[in-house]
Design a protein around this motif. Structure first.
Motif, PDB file in Angstrom:
ATOM      1  N   GLU A  59     -14.591  15.107  32.557  1.00 40.03           N
ATOM      2  CA  GLU A  59     -15.108  14.066  31.658  1.00 40.03           C
ATOM      3  C   GLU A  59     -15.922  13.028  32.436  1.00 40.03           C
ATOM      4  O   GLU A  59     -16.960  12.553  31.949  1.00 40.03           O
ATOM      5  CB  GLU A  59     -13.961  13.400  30.914  1.00 40.03           C
ATOM      6  CG  GLU A  59     -13.297  14.326  29.880  1.00 40.03           C
ATOM      7  CD  GLU A  59     -12.100  13.696  29.208  1.00 40.03           C
ATOM      8  OE1 GLU A  59     -11.827  14.056  28.037  1.00 40.03           O
ATOM      9  OE2 GLU A  59     -11.417  12.863  29.845  1.00 40.03           O
TER      10      GLU A  59
ATOM     11  N   ILE B  50     -18.526  11.767  29.301  1.00 45.48           N
ATOM     12  CA  ILE B  50     -18.213  11.832  27.871  1.00 45.48           C
ATOM     13  C   ILE B  50     -16.792  12.337  27.699  1.00 45.48           C
ATOM     14  O   ILE B  50     -16.288  13.116  28.529  1.00 45.48           O
ATOM     15  CB  ILE B  50     -19.211  12.750  27.128  1.00 45.48           C
ATOM     16  CG1 ILE B  50     -19.119  12.540  25.623  1.00 45.48           C
ATOM     17  CG2 ILE B  50     -18.985  14.221  27.491  1.00 45.48           C
ATOM     18  CD1 ILE B  50     -20.259  13.188  24.854  1.00 45.48           C
ATOM     19  N   ARG B  51     -16.112  11.881  26.665  1.00 42.01           N
ATOM     20  CA  ARG B  51     -14.735  12.325  26.390  1.00 42.01           C
ATOM     21  C   ARG B  51     -14.771  13.700  25.731  1.00 42.01           C
ATOM     22  O   ARG B  51     -15.570  13.968  24.845  1.00 42.01           O
ATOM     23  CB  ARG B  51     -14.017  11.337  25.462  1.00 42.01           C
ATOM     24  CG  ARG B  51     -13.844   9.952  26.038  1.00 42.01           C
ATOM     25  CD  ARG B  51     -12.841   9.940  27.171  1.00 42.01           C
ATOM     26  NE  ARG B  51     -11.506  10.281  26.721  1.00 42.01           N
ATOM     27  CZ  ARG B  51     -10.643   9.375  26.227  1.00 42.01           C
ATOM     28  NH1 ARG B  51     -10.978   8.093  26.123  1.00 42.01           N
ATOM     29  NH2 ARG B  51      -9.436   9.748  25.857  1.00 42.01           N
ATOM     30  N   LEU B  52     -13.864  14.571  26.165  1.00 43.32           N
ATOM     31  CA  LEU B  52     -13.751  15.915  25.610  1.00 43.32           C
ATOM     32  C   LEU B  52     -12.532  16.068  24.720  1.00 43.32           C
ATOM     33  O   LEU B  52     -12.493  16.935  23.844  1.00 43.32           O
ATOM     34  CB  LEU B  52     -13.697  16.949  26.740  1.00 43.32           C
ATOM     35  CG  LEU B  52     -14.924  16.981  27.658  1.00 43.32           C
ATOM     36  CD1 LEU B  52     -14.668  17.906  28.847  1.00 43.32           C
ATOM     37  CD2 LEU B  52     -16.168  17.427  26.891  1.00 43.32           C
ATOM     38  N   PHE B  53     -11.517  15.259  24.954  1.00 46.85           N
ATOM     39  CA  PHE B  53     -10.279  15.295  24.159  1.00 46.85           C
ATOM     40  C   PHE B  53      -9.958  13.889  23.676  1.00 46.85           C
ATOM     41  O   PHE B  53     -10.216  12.892  24.358  1.00 46.85           O
ATOM     42  CB  PHE B  53      -9.097  15.796  25.002  1.00 46.85           C
ATOM     43  CG  PHE B  53      -9.139  17.253  25.359  1.00 46.85           C
ATOM     44  CD1 PHE B  53      -8.676  18.223  24.467  1.00 46.85           C
ATOM     45  CD2 PHE B  53      -9.631  17.660  26.588  1.00 46.85           C
ATOM     46  CE1 PHE B  53      -8.712  19.562  24.803  1.00 46.85           C
ATOM     47  CE2 PHE B  53      -9.663  18.993  26.933  1.00 46.85           C
ATOM     48  CZ  PHE B  53      -9.205  19.953  26.040  1.00 46.85           C
ATOM     49  N   GLN B  54      -9.372  13.855  22.500  1.00 45.37           N
ATOM     50  CA  GLN B  54      -8.689  12.645  22.050  1.00 45.37           C
ATOM     51  C   GLN B  54      -7.207  12.828  22.306  1.00 45.37           C
ATOM     52  O   GLN B  54      -6.619  13.825  21.883  1.00 45.37           O
ATOM     53  CB  GLN B  54      -8.934  12.398  20.553  1.00 45.37           C
ATOM     54  CG  GLN B  54     -10.319  11.879  20.231  1.00 45.37           C
ATOM     55  CD  GLN B  54     -10.460  11.545  18.759  1.00 45.37           C
ATOM     56  OE1 GLN B  54      -9.678  11.997  17.925  1.00 45.37           O
ATOM     57  NE2 GLN B  54     -11.464  10.749  18.419  1.00 45.37           N
ATOM     58  N   ARG B  55      -6.611  11.905  23.061  1.00 45.22           N
ATOM     59  CA  ARG B  55      -5.187  11.979  23.345  1.00 45.22           C
ATOM     60  C   ARG B  55      -4.440  11.193  22.281  1.00 45.22           C
ATOM     61  O   ARG B  55      -4.584   9.975  22.184  1.00 45.22           O
ATOM     62  CB  ARG B  55      -4.871  11.393  24.724  1.00 45.22           C
ATOM     63  CG  ARG B  55      -5.154  12.314  25.916  1.00 45.22           C
ATOM     64  CD  ARG B  55      -6.600  12.281  26.316  1.00 45.22           C
ATOM     65  NE  ARG B  55      -6.819  12.888  27.655  1.00 45.22           N
ATOM     66  CZ  ARG B  55      -7.997  13.123  28.161  1.00 45.22           C
ATOM     67  NH1 ARG B  55      -9.100  12.820  27.454  1.00 45.22           N
ATOM     68  NH2 ARG B  55      -8.132  13.658  29.348  1.00 45.22           N
TER      69      ARG B  55
ATOM     70  N   LEU C 211      -9.899  18.118  20.139  1.00 45.64           N
ATOM     71  CA  LEU C 211     -11.212  18.133  20.772  1.00 45.64           C
ATOM     72  C   LEU C 211     -12.148  17.140  20.100  1.00 45.64           C
ATOM     73  O   LEU C 211     -12.160  16.994  18.862  1.00 45.64           O
ATOM     74  CB  LEU C 211     -11.828  19.530  20.697  1.00 45.64           C
ATOM     75  CG  LEU C 211     -11.237  20.606  21.617  1.00 45.64           C
ATOM     76  CD1 LEU C 211     -11.704  21.988  21.184  1.00 45.64           C
ATOM     77  CD2 LEU C 211     -11.617  20.331  23.063  1.00 45.64           C
ATOM     78  N   THR C 212     -12.925  16.438  20.907  1.00 42.45           N
ATOM     79  CA  THR C 212     -13.994  15.606  20.369  1.00 42.45           C
ATOM     80  C   THR C 212     -15.178  16.503  19.994  1.00 42.45           C
ATOM     81  O   THR C 212     -15.162  17.718  20.226  1.00 42.45           O
ATOM     82  CB  THR C 212     -14.446  14.582  21.415  1.00 42.45           C
ATOM     83  OG1 THR C 212     -15.006  15.285  22.540  1.00 42.45           O
ATOM     84  CG2 THR C 212     -13.279  13.727  21.894  1.00 42.45           C
ATOM     85  N   ASP C 213     -16.220  15.904  19.414  1.00 42.17           N
ATOM     86  CA  ASP C 213     -17.417  16.685  19.087  1.00 42.17           C
ATOM     87  C   ASP C 213     -18.001  17.317  20.346  1.00 42.17           C
ATOM     88  O   ASP C 213     -18.464  18.477  20.323  1.00 42.17           O
ATOM     89  CB  ASP C 213     -18.463  15.789  18.413  1.00 42.17           C
ATOM     90  CG  ASP C 213     -18.047  15.381  17.003  1.00 42.17           C
ATOM     91  OD1 ASP C 213     -17.129  16.038  16.458  1.00 42.17           O
ATOM     92  OD2 ASP C 213     -18.638  14.421  16.464  1.00 42.17           O
TER      93      ASP C 213
ATOM     94  N   GLY D 174     -16.317  18.161  23.019  1.00 45.54           N
ATOM     95  CA  GLY D 174     -15.419  19.245  23.404  1.00 45.54           C
ATOM     96  C   GLY D 174     -15.629  20.483  22.568  1.00 45.54           C
ATOM     97  O   GLY D 174     -15.614  21.620  23.082  1.00 45.54           O
TER      98      GLY D 174
END
Length: 303
Positions: free
Chosen positions: A44, A49-54, A61-63, A65
């Motif tokens: 990331e 950019i973020r790939l996961f929402q924790r 997965l984010t968009d 991801g």
């Protein structure tokens, strides 16, 4: 040239996204969940950019991801296919075996037809040499070595041990020459190997004569060979009396080309081993040869 993230980070992402779990990805890749989390964090940061929402107990997965996952999966599939094709090509060539000339000519070649009968689709190439080949640099699949079995970075399988026995050609004992008692050796040429230059503890004529309490015989003279096949051939040709490995000499004794005038045997601390590099150990042709030679040499391990 576009910089790419590490393969390890992409592998962690693909596994975590497929399982939707850091824990299951860690189990699959044999690492800790913390290591998976760290690799994804590095990915990331690389992509900015973020790939996961924790979430509390799950991840989604984010968009970004969702966009990265199918292409990453395709990339790994292409990589697996390429590796598989290379392995199949390596497996499809001849099986290349390296070993000492005497072992090849006296033990391996007389049995090699049985390997071809069992595996007619595997071609064989023989490389004879007393030197230790470099498996990382040379096109060798397997080697048969005698030694202590410690070969760093190679996979080693014990085959069998052997003893040294005194042998000579029956022609040497014709024309009235006698070799009935050990003292008769004074009338014959002793044939020597130079293995003691490699290992000072290698059994030689001095040791053999000490065992049979024949101190009156001078073991320092004779003909010396630095190649095992030369020593073997000199004995068969009637040039003198040699100490040879029983596993190689026994067939020649059975065929009448050599005789063993004395029963004394000197055990050798080295053994025969099958060796191969770790990246070739799983090739079909290597597995086939390993299974065959273990079957073929079983009688020597049982003795």
């Amino acid at each position: 040239m576009i910089r790419l993230p590490s393969l390890k980070s992409l592998q962690a992402f693909e596994s975590a996204a497929r399982h939707m779990s850091f824990t299951l990805a860690a189990q699959e890749l044999n690492v800790t969940p913390g290591a998976i989390s760290q690799q994804i964090r590095l990915l990331e940061e690389f992509l900015e950019i973020r790939l996961f929402q924790r979430l509390n107990r799950t991840i989604v997965l984010t968009d970004a991801g969702l966009l990265l996952l199918p292409e990453t999966r395709k990339g790994f599939e292409h990589l697996r296919d390429a590796v598989s094709q290379v392995q199949r090509r390596a497996d499809g060539g001849p099986l290349t075996i390296t070993s000492a000339p005497s072992f090849v000519s006296k033990w391996l070649i007389p049995r090699l037809g049985r390997f071809k009968t069992r595996h007619p689709d595997i071609d064989v190439r023989i490389d004879t040499s007393d030197r230790l080949v470099d498996f990382s640099r040379e096109d060798i699949d397997v080697g048969i070595r005698f030694g202590n079995g410690v070969y760093p970075e190679l996979e080693t399988v014990f085959l069998f041990s052997f003893d040294l026995i005194a042998v000579c050609s029956p022609d040497l004992l014709r024309d009235g020459q006698q070799l009935e008692v050990v003292s008769d050796l004074k009338k014959f040429t002793l044939l020597h190997s130079n293995y003691d230059e490699i290992d000072p503890g290698w059994p030689d004529w001095a040791m053999w004569l000490k065992v049979v309490e024949a101190d009156e015989i001078d073991s320092t003279h004779g003909i010396f060979f630095n190649q095992s096949d030369q020593l073997f051939q000199a004995a068969v040709d009637g040039q003198g009396v040699a100490l040879l490995a029983n596993v190689l000499a026994d067939p020649e004794i059975a065929a009448g080309r050599l005789v063993q005038p004395f029963s004394t045997r000197l055990p050798v601390k080295f053994n025969y081993h099958l060796v191969t590099s770790s990246h070739k150990a799983g090739l079909v042709k290597v597995v086939a040869f390993r299974e065959w030679i273990l079957d073929e040499s079983a009688y020597l391990r049982d003795n």
